[in-house]
Motif scaffolding. Sequence first.
Motif, short mmCIF file in Angstrom:
data_model
loop_
_atom_site.label_atom_id
_atom_site.label_comp_id
_atom_site.label_asym_id
_atom_site.label_seq_id
_atom_site.Cartn_x
_atom_site.Cartn_y
_atom_site.Cartn_z
N UNK A 160 10.20 -2.60 5.46
CA UNK A 160 8.76 -2.51 5.18
C UNK A 160 7.97 -1.97 6.37
N UNK A 161 8.44 -2.24 7.60
CA UNK A 161 7.72 -1.77 8.79
C UNK A 161 8.27 -0.46 9.34
N UNK A 162 9.15 0.19 8.56
CA UNK A 162 9.69 1.47 8.98
C UNK A 162 10.90 1.38 9.88
N UNK A 163 11.40 0.16 10.09
CA UNK A 163 12.57 -0.03 10.94
C UNK A 163 13.78 -0.38 10.08
N UNK A 164 14.85 -0.87 10.73
CA UNK A 164 16.06 -1.22 9.98
C UNK A 164 16.59 -2.57 10.42
N UNK A 165 17.63 -3.04 9.75
CA UNK A 165 18.27 -4.32 10.06
C UNK A 165 19.78 -4.11 10.22
N UNK A 188 6.41 3.25 5.97
CA UNK A 188 6.26 1.78 5.91
C UNK A 188 5.33 1.36 4.77
N UNK A 189 5.33 0.05 4.49
CA UNK A 189 4.51 -0.51 3.42
C UNK A 189 4.06 -1.91 3.82
N UNK A 190 3.09 -2.42 3.11
CA UNK A 190 2.57 -3.74 3.44
C UNK A 190 3.61 -4.82 3.14
N UNK A 191 3.66 -5.89 3.95
CA UNK A 191 4.57 -7.01 3.65
C UNK A 191 4.26 -7.58 2.27
N UNK A 192 5.31 -7.93 1.55
CA UNK A 192 5.15 -8.45 0.19
C UNK A 192 5.93 -9.75 0.03
N UNK A 193 5.36 -10.69 -0.72
CA UNK A 193 6.05 -11.94 -1.03
C UNK A 193 5.88 -12.25 -2.52
N UNK A 194 6.74 -13.11 -3.03
CA UNK A 194 6.72 -13.47 -4.44
C UNK A 194 5.93 -14.76 -4.65
N UNK A 195 5.18 -14.82 -5.75
CA UNK A 195 4.41 -16.04 -6.01
C UNK A 195 5.05 -16.90 -7.10
N UNK A 196 6.29 -16.53 -7.49
CA UNK A 196 7.02 -17.33 -8.48
C UNK A 196 8.50 -16.98 -8.36
N UNK A 197 9.33 -17.68 -9.12
CA UNK A 197 10.75 -17.39 -9.13
C UNK A 197 11.01 -15.98 -9.66
N UNK A 198 12.05 -15.35 -9.16
CA UNK A 198 12.39 -14.00 -9.64
C UNK A 198 12.70 -14.00 -11.13
N UNK A 199 13.31 -15.07 -11.61
CA UNK A 199 13.60 -15.16 -13.05
C UNK A 199 12.32 -15.11 -13.86
N UNK A 200 11.28 -15.76 -13.36
CA UNK A 200 9.99 -15.76 -14.06
C UNK A 200 9.33 -14.38 -13.98
#
Length: 241
Positions: free
Chosen positions: A15-20, A48-60
């Motif tokens: 997301x920040x244009x780097x790697x792992x 790069x892109x803005x940090x993203x998080x989930x507000x529910x389970x992936x199944x939902x």
Amino acid sequence: MYIISACLCGVNCKYNGENNLNENCAKLFREGKAVLVCPEQLGGLCTPRRPTELNDLSSEILNGNGKAMNDEGIDVTEGFLKGAYETLKIAKEVKATKAILKENSPSCGVNFVYDGSFKGDKIEGMGITAYLLTKEGIDVFSEEDLEPNRDKLVYLNQYDRNKANKRRSFKLEEDYQELETLDLTDNLGDFSDLPPKVQENVKKLMISLAEDLMGFTDIDEIAEATGLSIEEVKEVKDNEK
């Protein structure tokens, strides 16, 4: 064939244009055993892109409930869903049976994801792509599953037990070297003078080590590894039922 998160092989798609970069993953790629994917780029998100998080389970979220939101409050669920299904399409095309994905990612997290508060707090859960691949029968691992639990003698919780099982499925050479030299009974000595309850707990510990750390499943193997009799192993196992 493996599907691997591209960032784990040095591609600057994080997301920040780097790697792992992870050497275990890069080795598989260099050997021609893996296809690289970045679900978020496949879904049309920029780098790069803005940090993203989930507000529910992936199944939902896959069922139309819950969203993937970035830290500016923008709904980017559509891109995450598209990327997940594009990744699945690639996995099926190359007949991949395993995937190694980036832990904690809202797309690729296997054991943990961030909790949606953007405070750096993690919860147990899977990213959208990881969940979809698992649902479709592909064995999913994180790069952390490939690393040994060097700071733990005993796997104290279900996460560590699962991690041990995942490492065994990869048949990592270093694991076999460790197993060949491990002696569960070394320095345990005679504990027959301990209280009965303590004796039982020591036996449980030894059997747990034989099963979870060394991968033994047969009663005979467990007895040989622990120094307990077959009858003692059976008694402990029966008491656990």
